[in-house]
Each structure stands twice: as C-alpha cells, then as structure tokens.
Design a protein around this motif. Structure first.
Motif, PDB file in Angstrom:
ATOM      1  N   LYS A  47       0.798  -1.216   0.000  1.00 32.51           N
ATOM      2  CA  LYS A  47       0.000   0.000   0.000  1.00 32.51           C
ATOM      3  C   LYS A  47       0.839   1.278   0.000  1.00 32.51           C
ATOM      4  O   LYS A  47       0.280   2.376  -0.049  1.00 32.51           O
ATOM      5  N   PHE A  48       2.153   1.161   0.088  1.00 31.16           N
ATOM      6  CA  PHE A  48       2.991   2.353   0.100  1.00 31.16           C
ATOM      7  C   PHE A  48       4.356   2.005  -0.479  1.00 31.16           C
ATOM      8  O   PHE A  48       4.721   0.836  -0.588  1.00 31.16           O
ATOM      9  N   ASP A  49       5.094   3.023  -0.848  1.00 31.80           N
ATOM     10  CA  ASP A  49       6.425   2.821  -1.421  1.00 31.80           C
ATOM     11  C   ASP A  49       7.358   3.894  -0.884  1.00 31.80           C
ATOM     12  O   ASP A  49       7.248   5.080  -1.235  1.00 31.80           O
ATOM     13  N   GLY A  50       8.279   3.481  -0.024  1.00 36.05           N
ATOM     14  CA  GLY A  50       9.213   4.425   0.589  1.00 36.05           C
ATOM     15  C   GLY A  50      10.127   5.107  -0.401  1.00 36.05           C
ATOM     16  O   GLY A  50      10.710   6.159  -0.091  1.00 36.05           O
ATOM     17  N   HIS A  51      10.247   4.559  -1.623  1.00 38.98           N
ATOM     18  CA  HIS A  51      11.112   5.190  -2.622  1.00 38.98           C
ATOM     19  C   HIS A  51      10.597   6.571  -3.017  1.00 38.98           C
ATOM     20  O   HIS A  51      11.367   7.414  -3.507  1.00 38.98           O
ATOM     21  N   SER A  52       9.334   6.823  -2.797  1.00 40.80           N
ATOM     22  CA  SER A  52       8.754   8.129  -3.114  1.00 40.80           C
ATOM     23  C   SER A  52       9.273   9.215  -2.171  1.00 40.80           C
ATOM     24  O   SER A  52       9.103  10.412  -2.450  1.00 40.80           O
ATOM     25  N   PHE A  53       9.908   8.815  -1.067  1.00 43.37           N
ATOM     26  CA  PHE A  53      10.325   9.785  -0.047  1.00 43.37           C
ATOM     27  C   PHE A  53      11.844   9.908   0.062  1.00 43.37           C
ATOM     28  O   PHE A  53      12.351  10.490   1.019  1.00 43.37           O
TER      29      PHE A  53
END
Length: 459
Positions: A47-53
C-alpha cells in the motif's frame, strides 16, 4: 551505529555510491521521524512505497539510503556522491537482516513470545517483573511483525541486559523469519486458538505456525508452554520445557483463584499468594507464563508479587474506565474467538449493580468459519447472563441468532451495520449502573464507541 560496509555485509547488498566507511547513526523507515546521519530504508509494501520519499530523506540529512532493485523508476534520478546508496533485492528482508546483525552484537538473553492470545499482556507482565532486576528492552505497543521486531532490536544498547519480544503472525513462515532475526534464547507460547483462519486455514495450521519460533533456537534454549492447552501439551521438541497452567503437574500452577471487584488473586504452587490488578480469569495464565520466565532469571517471589500487584494492562486490553455511573471494559485492540470468549467470561464473573452489556464488533480473518464463530459469541453471551447485546458489523446477525438460540429475547439484542451507527445508538441504550464490555477486531475501530461514551458520560 553502523558503517555503510556493515549494512552492505548484513544485507548482502551492493554499494551504488558513497563511502563504505561512512558512519550511519541508525536506521529509519519514516522520513517524518528520521534524524541526521541515519540510514533511510525505503520499504516497498503493498500500500505504500518508501522510494517516493528518498529526496525528502536526503533533504533531512540522511547519511545513507537503502533501496530495492527497481524501486527508483525516475530515469533522471542522480545518485548523490556524498551519500551511501545501497541496493538490495528485498528491502523488508534487508531490514530484518540489519536487525539480526545488530542483535548479534549483544550476548544477552532474548525472550520471544507468541501464541493466539495474551502475547502483549505476557510481554508486558514479563518485562514488568524482569525490570525489578534488569534493564529490559521490549517492543513498543504491538510492533510484533517483520518491521516492528527488527526496529525494536535496533534499539538494543549497552545498558540492556535482556530483550522481551512479542512475535505475531497471520501467515505460515512469518514466525520462522522473526525467530531467524531475533534468535530467542527463551520462547513462550501462550496458547493455540482460532485466529487468522482466513490465512492459516485451521487450528492445526495455527499450531504449526507458532512452532516456527523453535526453528532458530539453540539446543540449550528454553521453552515455556501452557500445560492446559490441548495442542501445546503434545508438542514434540528436544528443548527443555517449563510448563505453566492450572493443573498441579505444571511447574508453575495456580489454585484458589478468586475474582475480586478490581482484580484477581490466586495461590502460586500452593505456597504464595499473588494479586493481580487486572480483570479476567485468563490473566492468571498470562501471569503464570511471565512468572515461569522471570523465575529462571533469579527474580525473587517478593519482586514477582510486587511487579504483578503494580501491573496495569496496556491500553484497549481489558482496560477498565469509569465515566460517571457507568463502567466500561475497553477491550477494543483486537478480537478472535478465544479472546472474545475470555472477555465475556470476565464480564460474567464481575459483580455489578446494574446491567451487563456486550457491544461486540465483527471478528475478522476467520474465513469460512466466520458465521459459526459469531454464532457462538451470541450463544455464550446469552448463557453468561448478559442483559443486552449490541452486535456491530456484517456478521451481527450471526451473533443475534446464537443469542436467541440460547434463549435470549430478541428485544435485548440490537444490530448495527457499522461502528458509526453503533456510536449513535448506544448513547440511548446505556443506563446508569451499566457495566459495558466493548470488543471487536482492530479494523472495526470499536474504540470510537468508547470515545463516544466517554464524551457523553464523563463527569
């Protein structure tokens, strides 16, 4: 504290940029909390992707970034030369590997706790007792999964003499991985029950999943088991077992159990009186498990008694709240058939002036067994003398049918499709003197009902 080389070695990764001798002061998966010099680990989940941050982490002073292969999709992204970028095939597994790497730096006992019910309470009780003599590390809340356990282990420091870790699962293989990461020297299995059956199929599979904790324990490790549990009593292992239960054959057993207005008393091993300031007969088992563990570390009986007398349950677990003339048992953290049964029994055993009210939300992740287990909740509630049932959720009708089958009048049963409806309806249903048990699975957000009652009746 790690070097970039330490991380590369621990995760079997590849250093894409930066200095291998760069000092990384810690590990973070959350840019909202990251500190300067820490490694940002970009978790790629469903549900999320830390690469976006990543850019956010860099702007806040991250000393390094760990990425999953294919995680950076922007072709124009340029790796900063002054930051260590490390690539791995699986970022979640890498987090566990780092946790295991750090755990291996400390030659201390690690207690791993699993089971269908009581894990958090046993963790908290065990830590409370051990803390009478040792500086003990424990999970925050229920950080008991493949993210929470390694993050807890990374808080290990020189002042810690022991670690107490809750380990949860809803799929086969998860406890095995947590055991591989934490390498427990003592394991507690509280019980085997009907939980997460949507994924674990049946209780036999639950038993198989919980036994995975043994797979990364040394031959001289110790195992603490519930003697009264039909599955655990038949376990086959070469490890040394310490048993707890109500049967006098158990190494740590209880008798003369007395339900008091504000807690429970019992006699330990026919010698010592123990007082608990918590509700629910099932907490005798939780206390026995904690005692069995602590005893092995040289905690005295007086220290055990003091710790348990002072102990208070974690939030939303049989937590007693008083608002004006009503009493609420807030057990809203989660629910499965066994814990629901135990909570209803605790309400049944209470001496009250007014009515006993059950507000029961859906128990989730039970798969094809859902209807049957909710039917049993209604039946047990009726047979326990509950005066009013408010059933909440898609499975509320099954609770109603079970209660009516056991002889409860339909007018004493109220059905609500969603928690919001129950919040609005319950205010008109509650009377002065009522004792109200509120319980349901986490996703049902039953604590909102408790909050509504508090807002209306708090003096």
């Amino acid at each position: 504290m790690f070097t970039a080389r330490d991380i590369v070695t621990a995760v079997k990764g590849k250093l894409l940029s930066g200095n291998p001798d760069e000092i990384l002061t810690g590990v973070s998966t959350d840019t909202r909390k990251i500190k300067s010099g820490e490694l940002f680990l970009a978790i790629k989940g469903e549900k999320f992707d830390g690469h976006s941050f990543i850019l956010d982490a860099v702007s806040k002073g991250a000393g390094g970034v760990l990425v999953q292969e294919g995680g950076i999709t922007n072709a124009n992204f340029k790796l900063p030369d002054n930051i260590s970028f490390i690539s791995v095939s699986d970022s979640v597994r890498a987090l566990g590997d780092i946790g295991n790497f750090h755990r291996s730096r400390f030659n201390i006992p690690v207690v791993g706790i699993t089971g269908s019910n009581g894990k958090t309470t046993v963790k908290e009780m065990t830590t409370a007792i051990l803390s009478k003599k040792f500086n003990a590390l424990k999970n925050f809340g229920t950080e008991n999964n493949n993210i929470g356990v390694p993050m807890t282990l990374m808080r290990l420091a020189s002042e810690h003499a022991i670690a107490v870790l809750e380990m949860g699962t809803n799929h086969l293989g998860e406890i095995r991985r947590l055991s591989e990461i934490a390498r427990p020297t003592t394991a507690i299995i509280t019980n085997i029950g009907s939980s997460h059956l949507e994924y674990l199929e049946d209780t036999d599979t639950v038993f198989k999943a919980k036994q995975e904790i043994l797979e990364y324990m040394d031959k001289d490790a110790k195992l603490i088991l519930n003697y009264d549990d039909e599955y655990l009593s038949k376990i086959k292992t070469n490890l040394k077992i310490t048993w707890f239960g109500l049967n006098k054959v158990a190494d740590f057993h209880a008798d003369k159990i007395s339900i008091e207005p504000e807690g429970i008393t019992f006699r330990l091993n026919e010698k010592w009186d123990i007082s608990l300031g918590v509700l629910g007969r099932h907490n005798v088992y939780n206390a026995l498990a904690a005692i069995a563990c602590a005893w092995d570390f040289g905690i005295t009986i007086d220290e055990i008694r003091d710790a348990l007398k002072e102990f208070r349950v974690p939030n939303m677990r049989m937590e007693v709240k008083r608002f004006g003339d009503i009493k609420i048992i807030n057990d809203t953290y989660n629910a499965n058939p066994q814990s629901m049964k135990q909570a209803i029994e605790a309400l049944r055993d209470m001496v009250t002036e007014g009515r006993k009210v059950l507000i029961a939300g859906d128990m989730l992740e039970l798969g094809t067994f859902s209807g049957r287990f909710h039917h049993l909740v209604g039946k047990q509630a009726a047979e326990s003398g509950i005066d009013l049932i408010v059933a909440v959720g898609k499975l509320a009708g099954h609770i109603s049918n079970g209660a009516q089958e056991a002889g409860m009048s339909q007018r004493k049963i109220k059905l609500c499709a969603v928690t919001k409806e129950a919040r609005e309806k319950v205010i008109d249903l509650v009377k002065k003197g009522d004792t109200i048990l509120v319980k349901g699975s986490r996703a049902m957000r039953m604590e909102e009902i408790v909050e509504e009652l508090e807002s209306q009746f708090k003096v």
